[in-house]
Scaffold this active site. Structure first.
Site, short mmCIF file in Angstrom:
data_model
loop_
_atom_site.label_atom_id
_atom_site.label_comp_id
_atom_site.label_asym_id
_atom_site.label_seq_id
_atom_site.Cartn_x
_atom_site.Cartn_y
_atom_site.Cartn_z
N ASP A 1 0.95 -1.13 0.06
CA ASP A 1 -0.26 0.34 -0.07
C ASP A 1 1.33 1.08 -0.07
O ASP A 1 2.16 1.49 0.75
CB ASP A 1 -1.12 0.06 0.76
CG ASP A 1 -1.98 -1.04 1.49
OD1 ASP A 1 -1.76 -1.56 0.02
OD2 ASP A 1 -3.08 -1.33 2.64
N ASP B 1 1.60 9.11 7.06
CA ASP B 1 1.22 7.31 7.36
C ASP B 1 3.20 7.82 8.76
O ASP B 1 2.66 7.05 9.57
CB ASP B 1 1.46 6.33 6.95
CG ASP B 1 0.27 6.40 5.93
OD1 ASP B 1 -1.08 6.44 6.79
OD2 ASP B 1 -0.11 6.19 5.04
N GLU C 1 1.98 -1.34 11.39
CA GLU C 1 1.45 -1.57 10.14
C GLU C 1 2.49 -0.71 8.91
O GLU C 1 2.68 -1.20 7.93
CB GLU C 1 -0.39 -0.77 9.62
CG GLU C 1 -0.10 -1.46 9.22
CD GLU C 1 -1.43 -0.98 7.50
OE1 GLU C 1 -1.31 -1.36 6.24
OE2 GLU C 1 -1.66 0.33 7.54
N GLU C 2 2.83 -0.14 9.46
CA GLU C 2 3.88 0.50 8.48
C GLU C 2 5.21 0.70 8.36
O GLU C 2 6.69 1.30 7.85
CB GLU C 2 4.17 2.48 9.00
CG GLU C 2 2.02 3.00 9.26
CD GLU C 2 1.77 2.89 7.29
OE1 GLU C 2 2.11 2.73 6.75
OE2 GLU C 2 1.14 3.21 7.01
N ASP D 1 -1.82 0.61 13.78
CA ASP D 1 -2.40 1.07 12.28
C ASP D 1 -2.70 2.78 12.36
O ASP D 1 -3.42 2.80 13.18
CB ASP D 1 -3.59 0.62 11.40
CG ASP D 1 -3.69 0.94 10.13
OD1 ASP D 1 -2.53 2.22 10.05
OD2 ASP D 1 -4.34 0.60 9.50
N LEU E 1 -2.43 5.39 11.13
CA LEU E 1 -3.03 6.62 10.37
C LEU E 1 -3.89 5.29 9.14
O LEU E 1 -3.14 5.23 7.97
CB LEU E 1 -2.42 7.70 9.58
CG LEU E 1 -3.31 8.49 9.82
CD1 LEU E 1 -3.68 8.94 10.66
CD2 LEU E 1 -3.17 9.80 8.51
N ASP E 2 -5.36 4.22 9.22
CA ASP E 2 -5.44 4.24 8.75
C ASP E 2 -6.59 4.90 8.15
O ASP E 2 -7.46 6.31 8.39
CB ASP E 2 -6.69 3.15 9.38
CG ASP E 2 -7.58 1.96 8.47
OD1 ASP E 2 -6.61 1.51 8.18
OD2 ASP E 2 -8.31 2.42 8.58
N GLU F 1 -5.91 -3.87 11.92
CA GLU F 1 -7.61 -4.13 11.65
C GLU F 1 -8.34 -4.69 12.49
O GLU F 1 -10.07 -4.17 12.66
CB GLU F 1 -7.28 -3.10 10.38
CG GLU F 1 -6.27 -2.56 10.06
CD GLU F 1 -6.75 -2.64 7.96
OE1 GLU F 1 -6.86 -1.29 7.70
OE2 GLU F 1 -6.55 -3.44 7.58
O1 F6P Z 1 -6.81 -0.65 5.14
C1 F6P Z 1 -7.04 0.22 4.24
C2 F6P Z 1 -8.70 0.45 4.01
O2 F6P Z 1 -8.68 2.21 3.97
C3 F6P Z 1 -9.74 1.00 4.72
O3 F6P Z 1 -9.92 2.07 6.18
C4 F6P Z 1 -10.91 0.54 4.08
O4 F6P Z 1 -11.87 0.60 5.22
C5 F6P Z 1 -10.16 -0.11 2.85
O5 F6P Z 1 -9.15 0.03 3.23
C6 F6P Z 1 -10.88 0.80 1.89
O6 F6P Z 1 -10.81 0.04 1.03
P1 F6P Z 1 -10.65 0.43 -0.63
O7 F6P Z 1 -10.51 0.90 -1.42
O8 F6P Z 1 -10.51 -1.40 -1.30
O9 F6P Z 1 -12.86 0.33 -0.62
#
Ligand code: F6P
Length: 321
Positions: free
Chosen positions: A55, A61, A83-84, A102, A104-105, A265
Site C-alpha cells: 500500500d 502515515d 502496519e507501517e 495502524d 493512520l488508517d 484492523e
Molecule cells: O485498510 C485501509 C482502508 O483504507 C480501510 O480503512 C478501508 O475500509 C479500506 O481500506 C477501503 O478499501 P477500498 O479502497 O478497497 O474500498
C-alpha cells in the site's frame, strides 16, 4: 512534542494500561492538530513509499508512526508492531505489553478532509515479538481507535464494554462521553465497496442482492448504503447507529482473504464491536476465535448489528461456503 499534563483520566481504564492509553491520546492530539491544518500545513498526503503490504505510504502515515513509537518508548510497551513497518520492534526490554498499531488508517482520505483514524490493540507480551501478536484475537487486553473527524474521539474496550471519550477542544482533555456503547441489534444500512460486486462470492452477492430488493425481497426492508473507504469512520458510524460492514474475500488476485489486516484492523474492531453487543466474523466464523498467521496477514471482515451479521453467516451456511 507531546504535553506533560495528563490528557485522559478515568477509572474505566485499568491502571496498569493507563500510561499507554495516556501516551496514545497525547500523540493523537498532536496528530489531530496536524490533520486539522489541512492544506495550510505541510503536504502530508503525498506518497513517500510503500509499506510491506504494497500500500502507498503517505507522509503522515510515516510521521504518525514515528510519533507513536517515540511516545510509547517511555511506557511498558515491550513489542511495537506497526502496519507501517515490516517487523515488530523492541521498545522497552522490561515492558509487559505488546502493542499493535495502524498509526493512520484510511490515509487515502487525508487530502479530501474525510475522517481517518489510529487503530490499536494491546496484548500481554511474550518473549518472542511475533508470538505476542500471532494469537487468538480473544487474548487482547485492549482494542481501540482514535477517530480524527469533526470530533476527535477515543473508542476503547478493556473487555468490559466499549467506552467513548471525546477530545474537548476547550479543555484539551479526552472526556468520558459514553460508558457503554451499544450497537442496535438490527438496522437498514449496509456498507460494502460495491464496485467489486463482480468479484464477490455467492453468499455475499446473495445477501447484497436481497438488501437491494428492499421491502419486496426476502429481507422485507428498504436498505440504505454507505461506503466511506475509511474503516475507522465506518466503525464509528456502526457503533453509533448500527448497520453492517463487509470487506469480504473476493475473486481478485491478492484479495483471497479480503483487504483488511487481522492484527492491525480486524482484531481490535471485532473486540470493540463484540463488547458493544454487535457481531464480527470472517463471513461465518467469529474473528475473536481466529489468529493471524503473519504480522501483516489479512482476513475477510463482516461486522455490525448482530442480526445482520448472523444473516450473512446463514447465507454462507446455506451455500456450504
Ligand atoms: O485498510 C485501509 C482502508 O483504507 C480501510 O480503512 C478501508 O475500509 C479500506 O481500506 C477501503 O478499501 P477500498 O479502497 O478497497 O474500498
Amino acid at each position: 512534542m507531546t504535553s506533560q499534563t495528563p490528557v485522559i483520566s478515568s477509572d474505566l481504564i485499568p491502571s496498569e494500561l493507563a500510561p499507554i492509553i495516556e501516551a496514545l491520546c497525547a500523540v493523537s492530539k498532536d496528530v489531530a492538530k496536524i490533520i486539522a491544518k489541512g492544506s495550510l500545513g505541510q503536504s502530508l498526503a503525498h506518497q513517500v513509499g510503500e509499506n510491506s503490504d504494497g500500500d502507498g505510504q503517505k507522509a503522515l502515515d510515516v510521521l504518525s508512526d514515528e510519533m507513536f513509537a517515540e511516545a510509547l518508548k517511555s511506557t511498558s510497551v515491550r513489542w511495537y508492531a506497526s502496519e507501517e513497518q515490516e517487523d515488530a520492534v523492541l521498545l522497552n526490554e522490561a515492558g509487559a505489553y505488546a502493542l499493535a498499531i495502524d498509526p493512520l488508517d484510511g490515509s487515502s482520505n487525508i487530502d479530501v478532509n474525510v475522517s481517518i483514524g489510529t487503530i490499536f490493540s494491546i496484548y500481554a507480551a511474550k518473549d518472542e515479538a511475533e508470538a505476542s501478536f500471532l494469537r487468538p484475537a480473544n487474548e487482547q487486553l485492549a482494542g481501540g481507535y482514535i477517530v480524527y473527524g469533526p470530533a476527535t474521539a477515543l473508542v476503547v474496550t478493556f473487555g468490559k464494554g466499549t467506552v467513548q471519550f471525546v477530545l474537548n477542544p476547550d479543555s484539551g482533555l479526552f472526556e468520558l462521553a459514553e460508558e457503554a456503547m451499544q450497537i442496535p441489534a438490527t438496522s437498514k444500512e449496509f456498507a460494502i465497496n460495491a464496485s467489486n460486486f463482480r468479484h464477490w462470492t455467492k453468499p455475499v452477492s446473495a445477501f447484497i442482492d436481497d438488501c437491494l430488493a428492499g421491502v419486496d425481497g426476502p429481507l422485507e426492508k428498504n436498505y440504505n448504503m454507505r461506503w466511506v473507504g475509511s474503516l475507522v469512520a465506518e466503525t464509528h458510524r456502526i457503533l453509533t447507529r448500527g448497520g453492517i460492514f463487509l470487506y469480504p474475500r473476493d475473486g481478485r488476485s491478492g484479495y483471497e482473504n479480503g483487504r483488511l489486516r487481522m492484527v492491525y484492523e480486524c482484531a481490535p474492531m471485532a473486540f470493540l464491536v463484540e463488547q458493544a453487543q454487535g457481531g464480527a466474523t470472517d463471513g461465518k466464523t467469529p474473528i475473536m476465535d481466529q489468529a493471524a498467521d503473519t504480522l501483516h496477514g489479512r482476513a475477510p471482515l463482516v461486522f455490525g448489528s448482530s442480526e445482520l451479521v448472523d444473516r450473512v453467516a446463514a447465507y454462507h451456511d446455506k451455500a456450504g461456503a
